[in-house]
Design a protein around this motif. Sequence first.
Motif, PDB file in Angstrom:
ATOM      1  N   UNK A   1       3.508 -10.783  -1.130  1.00 43.97           N
ATOM      2  CA  UNK A   1       2.860 -10.091  -2.250  1.00 43.97           C
ATOM      3  C   UNK A   1       1.699 -10.888  -2.824  1.00 43.97           C
ATOM      4  N   UNK A   2       1.743 -12.194  -2.701  1.00 42.29           N
ATOM      5  CA  UNK A   2       0.673 -13.020  -3.255  1.00 42.29           C
ATOM      6  C   UNK A   2      -0.691 -12.682  -2.645  1.00 42.29           C
ATOM      7  N   UNK A   3      -0.702 -12.156  -1.432  1.00 44.66           N
ATOM      8  CA  UNK A   3      -1.952 -11.865  -0.738  1.00 44.66           C
ATOM      9  C   UNK A   3      -2.323 -10.387  -0.792  1.00 44.66           C
ATOM     10  N   UNK A   4      -1.606  -9.585  -1.606  1.00 42.86           N
ATOM     11  CA  UNK A   4      -1.800  -8.136  -1.588  1.00 42.86           C
ATOM     12  C   UNK A   4      -2.485  -7.626  -2.852  1.00 42.86           C
ATOM     13  N   UNK A   5      -3.129  -6.484  -2.719  1.00 45.85           N
ATOM     14  CA  UNK A   5      -3.688  -5.776  -3.861  1.00 45.85           C
ATOM     15  C   UNK A   5      -2.552  -5.111  -4.646  1.00 45.85           C
ATOM     16  N   UNK A   6      -2.781  -4.745  -5.918  1.00 49.35           N
ATOM     17  CA  UNK A   6      -1.690  -4.231  -6.755  1.00 49.35           C
ATOM     18  C   UNK A   6      -0.918  -3.056  -6.156  1.00 49.35           C
ATOM     19  N   UNK A   7      -1.610  -2.058  -5.577  1.00 54.23           N
ATOM     20  CA  UNK A   7      -0.870  -0.923  -5.026  1.00 54.23           C
ATOM     21  C   UNK A   7      -0.038  -1.350  -3.825  1.00 54.23           C
ATOM     22  N   UNK A   8      -0.585  -2.227  -2.992  1.00 50.39           N
ATOM     23  CA  UNK A   8       0.185  -2.729  -1.856  1.00 50.39           C
ATOM     24  C   UNK A   8       1.370  -3.555  -2.329  1.00 50.39           C
ATOM     25  N   UNK A   9       1.218  -4.287  -3.427  1.00 49.68           N
ATOM     26  CA  UNK A   9       2.332  -5.025  -4.006  1.00 49.68           C
ATOM     27  C   UNK A   9       3.433  -4.065  -4.457  1.00 49.68           C
ATOM     28  N   UNK A  10       3.019  -2.983  -5.119  1.00 49.02           N
ATOM     29  CA  UNK A  10       4.004  -1.996  -5.571  1.00 49.02           C
ATOM     30  C   UNK A  10       4.764  -1.408  -4.389  1.00 49.02           C
TER      31      UNK A  10
END
Length: 427
Positions: free
Chosen positions: A54-63
Amino acid sequence: MRCAFYGDDFTGATDTLATYAEAGLASALFLGVPDARRLAASGRLEVLGIAGAARALAPQAMADELAPVAAFFRTLDVPLLHYKCCSTFDSAPQVGNLAAAMAALRPAAAHPLVAILGGQPSLGRYCCFGQLFASAGAEGAVHRIDRHPTMSRHPVTPMHEADLRRHLGSQGLARIELVDWRALDDEARLDGVLDAALAQAPDAVLFDVLHERHLATLGRQLWQRAAVARLLAVGASSVAQALLAHWRASGQLAAEAPAAGIAPAEGPVFAIAGSRSPVTARQVEHAVAAYAVERVSVQRLLGARETIVEASARGLAQGRSVLVQVDPADESAASAQAVAQATAQLLAEVLQRAPAVRRVGIAGGDTSSLAARHLGVWGLEFGGRLAAGVTLVRARADAPRLDGLELMLKGGQMGPPELFLTLIDGA
């Protein structure tokens, strides 16, 4: 089960795994939500971790990444959930957004307290009046994080704000209350201070962590309040250290046992340094006597990887340990994600051609996360501690070639200069 955690990169997740495993708790780390078969294969667990990216992801991808994790955590009978972030809190509104992470996991925890632990003294990370400070390398000078020689210039998430309330506020946490170190030094009034903070209905409460002695105090607060309702804590492995300190102080856990050693590598070691950190650069400099070191440009990694694979496999077949370093001075415009992905593919291709390799080292948080996933590994077990913040783990995989493979997954800032030598010689 005492705790479940999600690590937003693999390097940090393995450090938290090590922290619990060294304390004698039955612990396992999965590279995704485990199914019933893999849970059963791991036995009865006191701590369950999930290593993610998640540290390398954009907010929607994190969700999207964290939604199944939150759903899985809700099925567990566990009092405390931990979102394990980097000890330097490097994150940004557009990538690794910690507010987005908390929003995704918040439905799995009913307690009104979302606790953020702001430091980890064992790694030279200190939070004082909400301001984050960090050392530059092992026992290096301590800098305010926005003046840190590496973290203020991080290629993806540079830290330009030392006040964690302002830093996290820019990511969407508008209301953060602070419990500073003075309250932690006065336990008689700490409960009242924290209750008053919670009365403001904040998005989260930030706790200073200035001294090791603060950990047991924080652990007591977390554990006693988690007994009322499941609680979400955010921070580095200091969350685990706080819980362990309280459990030991209250007699719920035996005193700390001596650390287990790590045997020398069986056969040649293959290592990749994808981090641009000066700490990793110094480690590579110390490794030249024991490794065939090949520095490669980003352009060559992306466009002529086969030549790197051939040279590495050839050296390993001759019994020589090999270290591939992505040139830290290369200012290529290629994205960090593309470089990390190419490095992960490089590792998989070298391992296919070098069956003698049973120990691998990877420097770089994003590189480590993508590499482990690219290999098809589904779990990690604790193998030993190479240095503070650096763990050796054993891979769990369905493929016999990969099952039991030893991996060092380390962040760029972690470890002493001789770390790559220790990876060969053992500890």
